[in-house]
Write a protein that holds these residues in place. Structure first.
Motif, PDB file in Angstrom:
ATOM      1  N   LEU B 269       0.822  -1.209   0.000  1.00  0.00           N
ATOM      2  CA  LEU B 269       0.000   0.000   0.000  1.00  0.00           C
ATOM      3  C   LEU B 269       0.855   1.258   0.000  1.00  0.00           C
ATOM      4  CD1 LEU B 269      -2.950  -0.866   2.391  1.00  0.00           C
ATOM      5  CD2 LEU B 269      -3.018  -0.414  -0.043  1.00  0.00           C
ATOM      6  N   ARG B 270       1.972   1.204   0.670  1.00  0.00           N
ATOM      7  CA  ARG B 270       2.781   2.420   0.767  1.00  0.00           C
ATOM      8  C   ARG B 270       3.643   2.629  -0.465  1.00  0.00           C
ATOM      9  NH1 ARG B 270       5.240   2.400   6.554  1.00  0.00           N
ATOM     10  NH2 ARG B 270       3.313   1.787   7.561  1.00  0.00           N
ATOM     11  N   HIS B 273      -0.122   2.117  -4.075  1.00  0.00           N
ATOM     12  CA  HIS B 273      -1.429   1.681  -3.576  1.00  0.00           C
ATOM     13  C   HIS B 273      -2.352   1.216  -4.680  1.00  0.00           C
ATOM     14  CE1 HIS B 273      -3.734   5.158  -4.939  1.00  0.00           C
ATOM     15  NE2 HIS B 273      -2.654   5.874  -4.685  1.00  0.00           N
ATOM     16  N   ALA B 276      -3.774  -2.394  -5.035  1.00  0.00           N
ATOM     17  CA  ALA B 276      -4.961  -2.839  -4.297  1.00  0.00           C
ATOM     18  C   ALA B 276      -6.184  -2.007  -4.639  1.00  0.00           C
ATOM     19  CB  ALA B 276      -4.704  -2.782  -2.793  1.00  0.00           C
ATOM     20  N   THR B 277      -5.977  -0.704  -4.899  1.00  0.00           N
ATOM     21  CA  THR B 277      -7.152   0.143  -5.099  1.00  0.00           C
ATOM     22  C   THR B 277      -7.821  -0.107  -6.445  1.00  0.00           C
ATOM     23  OG1 THR B 277      -5.578   1.888  -5.627  1.00  0.00           O
ATOM     24  CG2 THR B 277      -6.682   2.021  -3.518  1.00  0.00           C
TER      25      THR B 277
END
Lengths: 296, 315
Positions: B269-270, B273, B276-277
């Motif tokens: 995510l970092r 991202h 996943a988004t």
């Protein structure tokens, strides 16, 4: 209810035993010979007819000895104690949140019907039912753990680590409870006794808080048993995401590793829980409503 | 006549004129009626548009967007969208996110279609048989559907995967079984009421066979509620497939599934991202589209609700 338990235990047993994968593959190294595998199967009772296995298995469980994991030989009773405790903490927290958040929000929405508060709460509730909870979990981790860094992303079992999984697990239940509370409150506000109480000069606060709410709570409390089933189902996913070492996580891991004693025992535990919850919902309705009790 | 009565009266005349105009246009163009009611129902319209977008991306995306969903390129891992010809960036293995999203939509829609076909076929048949034949047959149908319906879908799926191994087939089977129970319950409830109606009794008196009564007289009447229920269940199927793939029990690599993609992307995510988004937004859009279509259809077909809507307008 006992019949349902019996049927579901048979169903669980057969479902896991359908296993196309070889149970010995998980426990023994790949170099094990075929004879050794046969011997291993005989030792854990996999060579007998399946119905005999079932009775032997149920007998062992009733004696309080469900056996051991075949991947790490951990005692299932110990595993149940440890994972069960974690799951109870998480599930209990989620269960409490469902009602502690859901009911007040629903009441608020019903009292301020068609206001911005009502619309806000109801759209939140619709969103709560449309967003898959694993995606919600991820957003929560991203927001609270990665961006603001105020809550830990995963792990067990401090209070801080409990917050995110409990909220995610409870989310859909909250959304449902809000809707149910709101419509039950609105329905009960039209009762004749409300008008009588108002005419009798009772304050609005007491009419709503004491009399309407009590009647509105009947369906909500009696259906609480169904929330148990819902929480059990979602716990399988949520525990996995937050690496919360509960029963759900152990079950999914066991299924992935073909550790069938663990899979069998833990799915049996969860199935019994769900059956109990459904039974509570069935009987709860009469318990929560004195009028039905008398008519029986 | 006071003022409010008067305004009511003039409004009534206005409505009547509108109605006449409406009916005349209908006579001129009978097809317009169907489309008009779809267009009036904003929920249904939005759902259909979103659904068509997803369907288009799933079907046409892989045709026009030339890439291989399984090809890895570690040099190009973790890239954001629009990086050097990667429309939506790449994942941890440098696989193209856009093509994975399109194929993921295909997987979701395939599972949903298979589950829905299965649950409609079996559910409608079981519900009609149970409801119409009655007696001990009905008891078996009812108790078994109640039994299955009591369990959370994910638990049933995990059990079946435990028995059959990971993959899309056990997922389809598990979701299908639970959804069959849902449809059977709805259809059975309808049939129990319908079979007391005069037209069924007349058919029976005329010596029409059981099968023919069910096929010709009951089926058309239970189809609408069954289809509405099915449209809700599509959303359930999509979410369940994604959730099971997310925890590793559904689609197996390298086949992309929206749930699996979210699971793969959550560790980064970092860094990036989007991994996943992109599938996350994809799944929310898909679920929203399907449930909007379901809600819209229900409004459209349920006369009770239509009445309520009419009342709201009158106020």
């Amino acid at each position: 209810m006992l019949i349902v338990l019996l049927i579901s235990s048979v169903a669980v047993f057969y479902a896991i035993r359908l296993s196309g994968g070889d149970a010995t593959a998980a426990a023994l190294p790949g170099s094990a010979t075929e004879e050794f595998r046969e011997e291993f199967r005989a030792r854990i009772g996999l060579d007998k007819p399946i119905y005999l296995q079932y009775f032997a298995y149920m007998g062992k469980i009733l004696k309080g000895d469900p056996g051991h994991s075949i991947t790490n030989n951990a005692s299932l009773v110990e595993m149940l104690k440890e994972h069960g405790k974690n799951s109870l903490v998480l599930g209990g927290a989620a269960f409490a949140l469902v009602f502690l958040i859901g009911v007040p929000l629903g009441v608020l929405a019903s009292l301020r019907r068609n206001s911005w508060a009502d619309h806000g709460i109801m759209s939140f509730s619709i969103a709560g039912m449309a967003i898959p909870n694993f995606w919600l979990a991820l957003l929560a981790i991203w927001l609270f753990a990665s961006t603001f860094r105020i809550l830990p992303a995963a792990g067990c079992c401090s209070g801080k680590q409990l917050i995110l999984p409990a909220i995610v697990l409870a989310f859909e239940g909250i959304a449902l409870t809000v809707r149910m509370t709101r419509s039950a409150m609105i329905e009960n506000q039209n009762n004749d006794f409300v008008r009588t109480l108002r005419a009798g000069g009772l304050s609005e606060w007491r009419v709503m808080g004491k009399h309407v709410l009590r009647n509105a709570m009947i369906p909500i409390i009696s259906l609480a048993g169904l929330r148990i089933g819902q929480i059990v189902g979602y716990a399988l996913i949520v525990e996995q995401i937050f690496s919360w070492p509960g029963i759900g996580q152990a079950l999914v891991t066991a299924v992935l590793r073909r550790d069938y004693p663990v899979a069998q025992f833990f799915s049996l535990v969860l199935v019994v829980l769900v059956v109990l919850g459904n039974w509570l919902a069935d009987t709860g309705y009469t318990l929560a409503n004195p009028r039905l009790r008398r008519s029986r | 006549m006071n003022t409010s009565d008067k305004s009511l009266f003039t409004r009534a005349i206005q409505w009547e004129q509108e109605l006449i105009v409406h009916e005349e246009t209908l006579r001129a163009n009978p097809w317009r009626k169907r489309f008009q009611s779809v267009f009036r129902n904003k929920m249904l319209l939005t759902g259909v548009i979103l659904g068509l977008v997803v369907l288009g991306l799933a079907l046409l995306g892989p045709l026009f967007y030339d890439a291989d969903y399984a090809r890895q390129s570690l040099r190009n891992a973790h890239k954001p969208p629009l990086y050097k010809g990667y429309l939506l960036g790449t994942d941890a293995f440098g696989r193209d996110m856009a093509i994975r999203l399109f194929v993921g939509f295909r997987v979701s829609l395939f599972v949903a279609a298979a589950v829905t076909a299965l649950s409609l076929l079996v559910g409608v048949a079981l519900g009609m048989i149970g409801g119409y034949v009655g007696g001990s047959t009905d008891r078996v149908v009812r108790s078994s559907t109640d039994f299955i319906w009591g369990f959370p879908l994910i638990l049933v799926a995990v059990l079946l995967v435990g028995g059959l191994g990971e993959g899309l087939f056990p997922v389809i089977l598990a979701v299908g079984i639970v959804n069959v129970a849902a449809i059977t319950r709805v259809v059975r409830g309808e049939v129990v009421v319908l079979k007391e109606r005069e037209f069924v009794e007349a058919a029976r008196a005329a010596g029409v066979s059981r099968f023919r009564i069910m096929w010709r007289h009951l089926l058309p009447n239970v189809l609408a509620p069954a289809l509405i229920m099915a449209s809700y269940l599509i959303a359930v199927a999509v979410i369940a497939e994604a959730a099971l793939s997310f925890i590793g029990l559904g689609a197996q690599p390298p086949l992309p599934s929206l749930g699996k993609m979210i699971a793969d992307g959550r560790g980064f995510l970092r860094i990036n991202h989007w991994e996943a988004t992109v599938p996350g937004v994809g799944i929310v859009v898909l679920v929203l589209a399907v449930s909007m279509i379901g809600d819209g259809l229900r409004d459209h077909f349920d006369p009770r609700l239509r009445h309520e809507r009419g009342r709201k307008k009158l106020k």
